[in-house]
Design a protein around this motif. Structure first.
Motif, PDB file in Angstrom:
ATOM      1  N   UNK A  77       0.867  -1.172   0.000  1.00  0.00           N
ATOM      2  CA  UNK A  77       0.000   0.000   0.000  1.00  0.00           C
ATOM      3  C   UNK A  77       0.906   1.224   0.000  1.00  0.00           C
ATOM      4  N   UNK A  78       0.532   2.205  -0.792  1.00  0.00           N
ATOM      5  CA  UNK A  78       1.323   3.432  -0.878  1.00  0.00           C
ATOM      6  C   UNK A  78       0.714   4.480   0.059  1.00  0.00           C
ATOM      7  N   UNK A  79       1.458   4.847   1.143  1.00  0.00           N
ATOM      8  CA  UNK A  79       0.962   5.874   2.062  1.00  0.00           C
ATOM      9  C   UNK A  79       1.710   7.193   1.871  1.00  0.00           C
ATOM     10  N   UNK A  80       2.157   7.494   0.728  1.00  0.00           N
ATOM     11  CA  UNK A  80       2.897   8.715   0.370  1.00  0.00           C
ATOM     12  C   UNK A  80       4.260   8.780   1.041  1.00  0.00           C
ATOM     13  N   UNK A  81       4.281   8.749   2.409  1.00  0.00           N
ATOM     14  CA  UNK A  81       5.578   8.860   3.084  1.00  0.00           C
ATOM     15  C   UNK A  81       6.343   7.548   2.999  1.00  0.00           C
ATOM     16  N   UNK A  82       5.617   6.507   3.058  1.00  0.00           N
ATOM     17  CA  UNK A  82       6.258   5.198   3.065  1.00  0.00           C
ATOM     18  C   UNK A  82       5.359   4.190   2.356  1.00  0.00           C
ATOM     19  N   UNK A  83       5.952   3.072   1.972  1.00  0.00           N
ATOM     20  CA  UNK A  83       5.177   1.964   1.411  1.00  0.00           C
ATOM     21  C   UNK A  83       5.055   0.895   2.490  1.00  0.00           C
ATOM     22  N   UNK A  84       3.891   0.320   2.582  1.00  0.00           N
ATOM     23  CA  UNK A  84       3.702  -0.736   3.563  1.00  0.00           C
ATOM     24  C   UNK A  84       3.472  -2.038   2.793  1.00  0.00           C
ATOM     25  N   UNK A  85       4.299  -3.027   3.044  1.00  0.00           N
ATOM     26  CA  UNK A  85       4.094  -4.329   2.409  1.00  0.00           C
ATOM     27  C   UNK A  85       3.404  -5.233   3.406  1.00  0.00           C
ATOM     28  N   UNK A  86       2.327  -5.854   2.969  1.00  0.00           N
ATOM     29  CA  UNK A  86       1.466  -6.625   3.861  1.00  0.00           C
ATOM     30  C   UNK A  86       1.597  -8.110   3.546  1.00  0.00           C
TER      31      UNK A  86
END
Lengths: 146, 202, 163, 367, 372
Positions: free
Chosen positions: A61-70
């Motif tokens: 998921x792209x949260x602008x500041x960081x990417x979160x891999x789930x």
């Protein structure tokens, strides 16, 4: 009924085993530091009372500041589940360790994340674009791709 | 030989191969930003045929429309309405169309059933070019006409007529088999109006 | 000139041309096809000689089987279009070929050929069988040849078989 | 001595009669034997996940139809479950029953195509698939009765289903369900003991149990390898906990087992349908919610046992009317991971059969 | 070419002189015409019958729009295909590509030279009839291989390789099962074989028929042995790159071969033109049609074998059975000369059942994974 394990309990165990590997734990989710992902994942897979042998899905998921891999894990013999998250700061030249050695099912999904988000997974045997063609500019699923 | 030995079990082909394909795709993408006009010259053409040519045309067009062999080109959802059309209930074999040729060389009509992406576009173009003249294209479904629901997507070709000339458009998402049959009948009518003189002038 | 003569000359020319093509053509596959044509022409010549059984066998064995083996060998060849480029054995090959030609020519010229004036009317198969397997025939040699071939086949299988 | 020919590369696809869409196998062959394969996908990548970020939650339902276009109802169901989880919406009981009926009918339809196409890949010249399409048409008629569409239904809505079934639906379904076991027996009897079919499928393309779990295979592919794992039992959703049914599993994990598992699943679906028809209550079919609504910030994962395996939707909400992230866990894509392990060493003809036995849908693989 | 014995005609055609083809073009011309018409109409008819028949097998209707009952469908197909653009692949071998359909087609027509339409009504009553049929039919393979090679297409080449392997293998059981028939009839001439069939040889030679039918199906590449154009595997096999007229020739070859094999089986095992009441020619046609029906019935029912299984089937199953059949027939011909045929029929049927069931119980269509 698949039991959603409490992230806090698992996080406490993991913090004992691998100090400093856990950033936070909420609900069914634990947030793991990128460097310690391989050890934590291996532990979750191999610990007999956890035995997360089945990687349900892997996405980002792209949260602008960081990417979160789930990473969504399930144990088939014990029928419980857990969500593992890893963050990846910045927007360029992103790297994460690959889990294909543990779960081969991550093969195509890591390539998909690489293709659509631009996060490269180190240790993946065939890290190249999967959906788009070579030479395609940009990574479509990033929020800033229009 | 494009296979290279890497670590143990995983043997993958060279990235060069993919890069070349990527260049082809990009080239096609830049070359086909405008749609190809529909082949409908016969509509405004003056009909000045003599009797011999007309009866020859009649026989020829009868044969051509009575045995339209479709080529295998089933990218997406519409394919299953096409298969349903080929199956017992609707049965395009009544029109002599059940001979679905896997080799484009032997086919007459391309029923483009499904969304076309830019990655797929060179292949579809190639299939079309491999088909032997005379050949026709039926654009089946919204995606084939304009990209449909996916028209705004970054990877979808907005309509097959960017790549290949289309003879008949069938709207629907997906079109019902009845609609496809109607489209096929329309193609029959179109073929009936063709003349070998036009072919010569092509 | 009767029909047989015309047929013979056509066939003869075809077979010679085809035979020359076999050695002259670079493309190995086309050479193999020329060989097939040559063999077929030979079968035609047998027919003009009223040896229909031999002709059929020629087509069956040489065209139907041997040539297919040759084609299989062609498929295993690496560079089909240009053929073999190593010609180190050119001189010995020419010598051997000339020797063969000399021997063949000598044999042809010195054999007292008997020409039958009339074609046989009754079936040739019976007579042929009688000659081969009948009294004073070649039964033993044929049996030996068969056993030899069988041994060769088994040997080939043993050689190719994976351990 | 081992005779080896020079290997050569053949592109099976992207347009090939038996790749079930636009799938491409870059196969390296040694004679007829597959020595290396590399699946190349993306020929139907339509960017659904990106497009969905620009549509409201309700507007996204038609996209899910076009993911696995052979099992639209199951896709609708999985997506609606995920949204309902995200927004905390409950479904009236009748709506749940209708969802189960549709999902099971869809499983029948999808398995009919899967088995038919598989037999077609075995070289049975069109006959089996045409027989199975005959029954599929009947199922499509039922879908048409409730949704007006033949392939892309968009029947399920967030909070239930779009509208109640017409009066004639249940009697018609009852008639169909009563006849279906006979049809399944007919298909199975035609091919089950065919010597050629057995020779072509038994022991071919074996996927061992450990590997099946390790590559995250799901659905019939996983169960044929002997893993008793079905989301309907393991993590029951909707009203599946009220029905009695078995999970058919295979033992060897070969193509034949995958075929058997699908056929047995069809029988189980018929069982579920019979029970659901008997139990279905009266009442509302949908919780009324506005067309555009704002679920709370958070994330949800809803999954169902789709005909092809575990289908999940992972939704992230930022509190707006559209999903912030829309991810689909597509069973077809992940089942394909096993392709290399199953195909290498077999002949081209087997590779086609193995591929057919996995039963993928390219709309879902590429999204 | 020598002609065995005098030929009796039902017309007023003169006898064939021994010095053929020196004279007598009338007989030749007539029969070439008859054969061409016979083959072409039968091919057209059979295409129609097969498409309609298979449609019925598959619960469909089949072509019915063109002409009455769709009878003109093959005509329309033919006109369309013949007038389509002819494509020669740029990288292919043009001469070979051009010659291939001809090489494949001519032998199929040649087969009909020795097929008797009724008593003595055939182009040439060769005393080596059967041998001729086998020899000539093996030529088609070369045409098919040329097509595969000349196209410079991998699918074509795969198909062509399969064709060669398959045809070479199945020739052997085919010929061996023929030899048994020859033993019974005491002649190689097809006309004499028909004359010898006071009871159809299918009754005296059930096992021979079984082997011949399967081997012939493999020779003409019909299901379950249609590996060389296996659509689900290698697209269209050897004729992937063919279009227009040349493709039409291959299409024609496919059906003409089926007609030829049906005619040969009808002649060898179903007593050819013999039969009560109806005129001989009609009997012959009926029998040809019956065999053809069997062939396309199999096509619409049975899945395809794999390439190694096809080979195993030829070498491990058909070949031993063909040998046994030959041995048994030989013994019967010597021992039971003049015995009433009825006991022989039942004994042979029993032998066939025992052999097939017994052999297949310990023969498995195996083949498996190859370590790479």
């Amino acid at each position: 009924m698949t039991v959603a394990l409490s992230g806090k309990e698992i996080a406490a165990r993991l913090a004992k085993q691998f100090p400093g590997s856990i950033i936070e734990a909420t609900g069914n989710t634990i947030l793991v530091k990128a460097d310690s992902l391989p050890e934590v994942a291996a532990f979750l897979k191999n610990a007999p009372d956890l035995s997360f042998d089945y990687l349900v899905s892997l996405t980002a998921v792209d949260y602008w500041d960081y990417f979160e891999v789930v990473y969504r894990l399930t144990s088939i013999p014990r029928n419980h589940s857990l969500v593992l998250k890893v963050r990846c700061q910045g927007r360029a030249n992103l790297h994460l360790p690959s889990v294909t050695g543990l779960w081969r099912g991550a093969d195509f999904q890591e390539r998909e994340v690489y293709d659509l988000f631009g996060i490269a997974f180190d240790g993946h045997p065939n890290m190249k674009r999967i959906f788009m063609w070579e030479g395609f500019q940009g990574h479509p699923l990033r929020r800033d791709y229009l | 030989m494009e296979v290279t030995e890497k670590s143990g079990f995983y043997v993958y082909s060279d990235v060069e191969l993919d890069k070349n394909e990527g260049i082809q795709i990009e080239a096609l993408k830049t070359a086909s930003q405008n749609s190809i006009p529909d082949p409908d010259r016969w509509l405004d053409e003056e009909t000045q045929r003599n009797i011999l040519l007309t009866s020859l045309d009649a026989i020829l067009n009868w044969a051509r429309r009575s045995s339209l062999w479709p080529v295998v080109c089933f990218p997406a959802c519409c394919a299953f309405e096409l298969i349903a059309t080929a199956a017992s209930r609707f049965d395009i074999s009544r029109f002599g169309m059940e001979v679905i040729r896997a080799s484009p060389r032997q086919a007459d009509v391309m029923i483009t059933a499904g969304t076309l992406t830019w990655k797929m576009a060179p292949n579809v173009r190639r299939i079309y070019e491999q088909m032997a003249e005379p050949k026709w294209v039926i654009a089946m479904g919204a995606c084939a006409i304009s990209g449909g629901t996916f028209a705004q997507s970054y990877s979808v070709v907005p309509g097959y007529n960017r790549i290949i000339p289309v003879d008949v458009y069938i709207p629907g998402c997906p079109p019902r088999p009845e609609a496809l049959l109607h489209g096929i009948r329309m193609l029959h009518n179109k073929i009936a109006k063709q003349s070998i003189k036009q072919e010569a002038g092509k | 000139m009767t029909g047989v003569d015309i047929a013979f000359w056509i066939l003869a020319v075809v077979s010679v041309v085809a035979a020359v093509l076999v050695v002259a053509v670079r493309d190995v596959f086309r050479a193999a096809l020329s060989l097939i044509l040559c063999l077929l022409a030979a079968a035609g010549i047998y027919i003009t000689l009223s040896a229909d059984f031999v002709a059929a066998v020629q087509v069956l064995i040489y065209v139907g089987a041997i040539s297919i083996l040759i084609i299989l060998a062609v498929v295993l060849t690496r560079d089909v279009q240009r053929g073999s480029l190593t010609n180190r054995l050119k001189v010995p090959a020419i010598i051997v070929a000339l020797l063969f030609f000399g021997a063949g020519a000598y044999a042809v010229l010195n054999t007292p050929w008997q020409v039958a004036r009339k074609a046989p009317i009754e079936p040739t198969t019976g007579a042929l069988a009688g000659r081969l397997f009948g009294e004073g025939g070649y039964l033993l040699s044929i049996e030996i040849a068969a056993v030899l071939l069988l041994a060769a086949i088994i040997g080939a299988i043993v050689l190719v078989r994976e351990k | 001595m081992v005779l080896k020919a020079e290997p050569f590369v053949v592109n099976l696809g992207p347009v090939h009669p038996s790749t079930h869409g636009v799938f491409r196998l870059r196969a390296t062959l040694d004679g007829e034997v597959v020595v290396n394969i590399e699946p190349v996908i993306g020929y139907l990548h339509r960017g659904i996940e990106k497009l969905a970020e620009g549509r409201t939650y309700t507007q996204n339902i038609p996209f899910t139809d076009r993911l696995d276009y052979l099992a639209s109802m199951s896709n609708n169901l999985a997506y609606c479950l995920a949204v309902e989880k995200l927004a905390g919406i409950t479904v009236p009981e009748r709506g749940d029953y209708l969802r189960v009926i549709m999902a099971e009918l869809q499983r029948l339809a999808s398995h009919l195509i899967a088995v038919g196409a598989f037999l077609n890949d075995c070289g049975a010249f069109m006959t089996p698939i045409l027989y199975m399409l005959r029954e599929r048409e009947k199922i499509l008629d039922h879908f048409e009765m409730v949704s007006g569409q033949r392939l892309t239904y968009a029947y399920m809505r967030i909070g239930g289903v779009s509208q109640d079934i017409p009066e004639e639906f249940l009697p018609a379904l009852g008639k169909f369900v009563a006849g279906m076991p006979g049809y399944i027996d007919e298909y199975d009897g035609l091919i089950k003991e065919n010597e050629i079919f057995l020779a072509r499928t038994k022991g071919v393309g074996i996927l061992p149990k450990d590997l099946a779990i390790n590559i995250s295979a799901s659905g019939p592919v996983l169960r044929a390898s002997g893993v008793k794992w079905d989301i309907r039992k393991a993590d029951p959703y909707s009203v599946y906990d009220r029905f009695e049914f078995d999970i058919p599993t295979g033992t060897a994990g070969d193509c034949y087992d995958r075929y058997r598992v699908r056929v047995e699943e069809m029988r189980q679906s018929v069982r579920i349908l019979q029970q659901a028809m008997a139990q279905i209550p009266k009442g509302k079919v949908r919780t009324e919610i506005p067309l555009t609504f704002r679920p709370p910030v958070g994330e949800a994962y809803g999954h169902v046992e789709a005909p092809k395996g575990e289908l999940g939707f992972y939704l992230v909400s930022d509190g707006s009317i559209a999903p912030y992230r829309f991810h689909c866990r597509a069973p077809s894509l992940i089942n394909l991971t096993a392709l290399r392990d199953m195909m290498i060493g077999w002949k081209v003809a087997d590779a086609i059969i193995i591929f057919g036995s996995i039963d993928i849908c390219m709309g879902e693989v590429d999204r | 070419m020598a002609i065995a014995g005098p030929i009796t005609y039902y017309g007023t055609l003169p006898q064939v002189p021994p010095d053929w083809p020196g004279g007598f073009w009338g007989h030749w011309g007539t029969f070439v015409g008859i054969i061409l018409v016979f083959v072409l109409t039968l091919v057209m008819g059979f295409i129609w019958v097969e498409r309609r028949g298979i449609a019925r097998f598959q619960a469909r209707v089949g072509p019915n729009r063109v002409g009455p009952f769709g009878l003109l469908q093959p005509v329309a197909d033919a006109i369309k295909v013949l007038l389509k653009e002819d494509i020669i692949p740029a990288s292919g071998d043009k001469v070979v590509h051009w010659l291939a359909p001809v090489v494949a087609f001519v032998p199929v027509l040649l087969i009909f030279a020795v097929v008797p339409f009724w008593d003595g009504a055939l182009l040439a009553d060769l005393n080596i009839g059967i041998l001729y049929v086998v020899a000539v039919s093996s030529l088609t393979t070369i045409g098919i291989f040329m097509a595969g090679w000349g196209s410079n297409n991998k699918y074509s080449l795969l198909g062509a390789m399969r064709a060669i392997a398959q045809v070479v293998s199945y020739e052997i059981p085919l010929v061996l099962s023929l030899v048994a028939v020859v033993l019974l009839a005491g002649s190689l001439s097809l006309n004499d074989i028909v004359r010898a069939q006071n009871i159809p040889f299918i009754l005296l030679q059930p096992l021979g028929f079984f082997i011949f039918f399967l081997a012939a199906c493999a020779e003409i590449n019909r299901t379950p042995f249609d590996l060389l154009e296996a659509e689900s595997e290698i697209v269209a096999g050897f004729h992937t790159e063919y279009s227009g007229m040349k493709f039409a020739l291959f299409y024609l070859v496919e059906y003409a071969e089926a007609v030829a094999i049906s005619a040969i089986i009808a002649t060898l095992f179903l007593s050819g033109w013999r039969g009560p009441l109806l005129p001989p020619f009609l009997w012959f046609l009926l029998k040809v049609f019956a065999v053809f029906f069997l062939i396309f019935w199999v096509r619409s029912t049975i899945p395809r074998l794999r390439v190694d299984q096809v080979m195993a089937f030829a070498w491990k199953f058909l070949l031993p059975l063909a040998f046994l059949n030959l041995l048994i027939t030989g013994v019967q011909v010597i021992v039971w000369q003049g015995v009433l045929p009825w006991p022989v029929i039942f004994v042979n049927l029993a032998i066939m059942v025992v052999l097939i069931v017994g052999w297949s119980s310990f023969f498995r269509l195996g083949g498996g994974r190859v370590e790479v």
